[in-house]
Design a protein around this motif. Structure first.
Motif, PDB file in Angstrom:
ATOM      1  N   GLY A 143     -14.696 -58.583  74.092  1.00  0.00           N
ATOM      2  CA  GLY A 143     -14.938 -59.526  73.008  1.00  0.00           C
ATOM      3  C   GLY A 143     -14.437 -60.920  73.332  1.00  0.00           C
ATOM      4  N   ASN A 144     -14.719 -61.837  72.442  1.00  0.00           N
ATOM      5  CA  ASN A 144     -14.287 -63.234  72.571  1.00  0.00           C
ATOM      6  C   ASN A 144     -14.833 -63.917  73.828  1.00  0.00           C
ATOM      7  OD1 ASN A 144     -12.572 -63.455  70.139  1.00  0.00           O
ATOM      8  ND2 ASN A 144     -11.467 -61.800  71.178  1.00  0.00           N
ATOM      9  N   ILE A 145     -16.025 -63.507  74.248  1.00  0.00           N
ATOM     10  CA  ILE A 145     -16.703 -64.129  75.381  1.00  0.00           C
ATOM     11  C   ILE A 145     -18.016 -64.708  74.852  1.00  0.00           C
ATOM     12  CG2 ILE A 145     -17.775 -63.764  77.647  1.00  0.00           C
ATOM     13  CD1 ILE A 145     -15.916 -61.296  77.949  1.00  0.00           C
ATOM     14  N   PRO A 146     -18.231 -66.010  74.964  1.00  0.00           N
ATOM     15  CA  PRO A 146     -19.502 -66.574  74.496  1.00  0.00           C
ATOM     16  C   PRO A 146     -20.613 -66.327  75.517  1.00  0.00           C
ATOM     17  CG  PRO A 146     -18.132 -68.312  75.406  1.00  0.00           C
ATOM     18  CD  PRO A 146     -17.312 -67.041  75.454  1.00  0.00           C
ATOM     19  N   LEU A 147     -21.853 -66.215  75.033  1.00  0.00           N
ATOM     20  CA  LEU A 147     -22.976 -66.104  75.960  1.00  0.00           C
ATOM     21  C   LEU A 147     -23.064 -67.365  76.812  1.00  0.00           C
ATOM     22  CD1 LEU A 147     -25.555 -64.617  76.986  1.00  0.00           C
ATOM     23  CD2 LEU A 147     -26.811 -65.952  75.265  1.00  0.00           C
ATOM     24  N   VAL A 148     -22.923 -68.514  76.165  1.00  0.00           N
ATOM     25  CA  VAL A 148     -23.015 -69.804  76.844  1.00  0.00           C
ATOM     26  C   VAL A 148     -21.692 -70.533  76.650  1.00  0.00           C
ATOM     27  CG1 VAL A 148     -24.280 -71.994  76.978  1.00  0.00           C
ATOM     28  CG2 VAL A 148     -25.502 -69.886  76.381  1.00  0.00           C
ATOM     29  N   GLU A 149     -21.085 -70.949  77.758  1.00  0.00           N
ATOM     30  CA  GLU A 149     -19.821 -71.685  77.687  1.00  0.00           C
ATOM     31  C   GLU A 149     -20.020 -73.002  76.940  1.00  0.00           C
ATOM     32  OE1 GLU A 149     -16.743 -70.852  78.700  1.00  0.00           O
ATOM     33  OE2 GLU A 149     -17.447 -68.897  79.392  1.00  0.00           O
ATOM     34  N   LYS A 150     -18.959 -73.436  76.280  1.00  0.00           N
ATOM     35  CA  LYS A 150     -19.000 -74.691  75.522  1.00  0.00           C
ATOM     36  C   LYS A 150     -19.466 -75.836  76.418  1.00  0.00           C
ATOM     37  CE  LYS A 150     -16.295 -77.533  72.473  1.00  0.00           C
ATOM     38  NZ  LYS A 150     -15.150 -77.668  71.623  1.00  0.00           N
ATOM     39  N   ASP A 151     -20.297 -76.693  75.865  1.00  0.00           N
ATOM     40  CA  ASP A 151     -20.844 -77.864  76.557  1.00  0.00           C
ATOM     41  C   ASP A 151     -21.807 -77.518  77.687  1.00  0.00           C
ATOM     42  OD1 ASP A 151     -19.423 -79.540  74.839  1.00  0.00           O
ATOM     43  OD2 ASP A 151     -17.675 -79.523  76.145  1.00  0.00           O
ATOM     44  N   ARG A 152     -22.324 -76.284  77.718  1.00  0.00           N
ATOM     45  CA  ARG A 152     -23.352 -75.888  78.689  1.00  0.00           C
ATOM     46  C   ARG A 152     -24.616 -75.533  77.908  1.00  0.00           C
ATOM     47  NH1 ARG A 152     -21.714 -73.351  84.036  1.00  0.00           N
ATOM     48  NH2 ARG A 152     -23.888 -73.918  84.147  1.00  0.00           N
ATOM     49  N   PHE A 153     -25.708 -75.444  78.626  1.00  0.00           N
ATOM     50  CA  PHE A 153     -26.980 -75.111  77.992  1.00  0.00           C
ATOM     51  C   PHE A 153     -27.535 -73.776  78.483  1.00  0.00           C
ATOM     52  CE2 PHE A 153     -26.731 -79.743  77.792  1.00  0.00           C
ATOM     53  CZ  PHE A 153     -26.886 -79.935  76.430  1.00  0.00           C
ATOM     54  N   GLU A 154     -27.018 -73.268  79.598  1.00  0.00           N
ATOM     55  CA  GLU A 154     -27.475 -71.994  80.139  1.00  0.00           C
ATOM     56  C   GLU A 154     -26.288 -71.079  80.374  1.00  0.00           C
ATOM     57  OE1 GLU A 154     -30.268 -71.809  83.315  1.00  0.00           O
ATOM     58  OE2 GLU A 154     -31.412 -73.507  82.552  1.00  0.00           O
ATOM     59  N   SER A 155     -26.584 -69.793  80.361  1.00  0.00           N
ATOM     60  CA  SER A 155     -25.565 -68.772  80.503  1.00  0.00           C
ATOM     61  C   SER A 155     -25.469 -68.272  81.938  1.00  0.00           C
ATOM     62  CB  SER A 155     -25.909 -67.588  79.590  1.00  0.00           C
ATOM     63  OG  SER A 155     -24.962 -66.560  79.730  1.00  0.00           O
ATOM     64  N   GLU A 156     -24.299 -67.770  82.301  1.00  0.00           N
ATOM     65  CA  GLU A 156     -24.146 -67.084  83.585  1.00  0.00           C
ATOM     66  C   GLU A 156     -24.665 -65.646  83.480  1.00  0.00           C
ATOM     67  OE1 GLU A 156     -20.023 -65.626  84.569  1.00  0.00           O
ATOM     68  OE2 GLU A 156     -19.516 -66.798  82.777  1.00  0.00           O
ATOM     69  N   PHE A 157     -24.926 -65.174  82.257  1.00  0.00           N
ATOM     70  CA  PHE A 157     -25.414 -63.817  81.999  1.00  0.00           C
ATOM     71  C   PHE A 157     -26.923 -63.864  81.786  1.00  0.00           C
ATOM     72  CE2 PHE A 157     -21.164 -64.323  80.132  1.00  0.00           C
ATOM     73  CZ  PHE A 157     -20.457 -63.363  80.845  1.00  0.00           C
ATOM     74  N   ASN A 158     -27.685 -63.049  82.494  1.00  0.00           N
ATOM     75  CA  ASN A 158     -29.136 -63.082  82.324  1.00  0.00           C
ATOM     76  C   ASN A 158     -29.725 -61.762  81.825  1.00  0.00           C
ATOM     77  OD1 ASN A 158     -28.534 -62.057  84.946  1.00  0.00           O
ATOM     78  ND2 ASN A 158     -30.658 -62.340  85.529  1.00  0.00           N
ATOM     79  N   ILE A 159     -28.857 -60.752  81.595  1.00  0.00           N
ATOM     80  CA  ILE A 159     -29.319 -59.487  81.040  1.00  0.00           C
ATOM     81  C   ILE A 159     -28.443 -59.146  79.835  1.00  0.00           C
ATOM     82  CG2 ILE A 159     -29.666 -57.018  81.438  1.00  0.00           C
ATOM     83  CD1 ILE A 159     -29.955 -57.693  84.457  1.00  0.00           C
ATOM     84  N   ILE A 160     -29.054 -59.005  78.680  1.00  0.00           N
ATOM     85  CA  ILE A 160     -28.310 -58.618  77.481  1.00  0.00           C
ATOM     86  C   ILE A 160     -28.446 -57.109  77.300  1.00  0.00           C
ATOM     87  CG2 ILE A 160     -28.262 -58.732  74.953  1.00  0.00           C
ATOM     88  CD1 ILE A 160     -28.927 -61.686  75.189  1.00  0.00           C
TER      89      ILE A 160
END
Length: 191
Positions: free
Chosen positions: A61-78
């Motif tokens: 928990g407490n992990i955002p899909l997209v880090e603050k001030d970014r537009f894309e995620s390091e995660f590509n599979i949900i």
């Protein structure tokens, strides 16, 4: 975009059950134009921002899909639990995940309108797992989706899970949506 035969690889982002479209993209962020490239990217920034912090990026928990001030995620599979995408029928929900860089969602069941919006809009490929993988996969696990073999391989945990066949779903997503697919297949005239 992945095609039906292509293996999708990447990092998992895990969520629980009943993730609704208001959690995927909260209504307060529906103010940006999907047609304007500068505004469109904000849908990526705010994707899954409505999920409660403790339930975002399980099991920790407490992990955002997209880090603050970014537009894309390091995660590509949900990887989600049952009833993924319930709630309103807004196409902005699967669009925001696509804009954030998500290629695929794996869940045991999807809300039908979210599933169709994902496919028909050409946003992300929704894979149905035979069991709830949100209880087994951890955020950050390296996954490989093998559509032809109908399996997901968890490289991190050395596990393999079964998924349902896609049929023409991947072809529609890869074409860019239902209308582009119909044009490509000669079902409607090209413009």
């Amino acid at each position: 975009m992945a095609n039906q035969q292509q293996i999708i690889t990447g990092k998992a982002f895990v969520l629980g059950k009943n993730i609704d479209t208001d959690q995927i993209i909260p209504a307060e962020h529906l103010v940006y134009s999907l047609d304007d490239p500068e505004e469109r990217k904000f849908y990526g920034r705010y994707a899954l921002s409505g999920v409660p912090d403790a339930e975002s990026g399980l099991p920790q928990g407490n992990i955002p899909l997209v880090e603050k001030d970014r537009f894309e995620s390091e995660f590509n599979i949900i990887v989600g639990g049952p009833n993924f995408g319930c709630g309103s029928s807004r196409e902005h929900a699967p669009a925001s995940l696509d804009i954030a860089g998500v290629q695929a969602i794996i869940a045991p069941t999807f809300a039908r309108i979210f599933y169709r919006n994902s496919v028909d809009g050409g946003f992300v490929i929704p894979y149905e797992s035979l069991k709830d993988l949100s209880k087994e996969v951890h955020t950050g696990d390296e996954l490989e989706i093998h559509p032809q073999e109908r399996v997901v391989k968890n490289i991190t945990q050395n596990e393999t899970y079964d998924i349902r066949p896609l049929g023409s779903v991947a072809d529609i997503v890869n074409a860019g949506g239902i209308f582009e697919f119909a044009r490509k297949e000669g079902m409607i005239p090209c413009q």
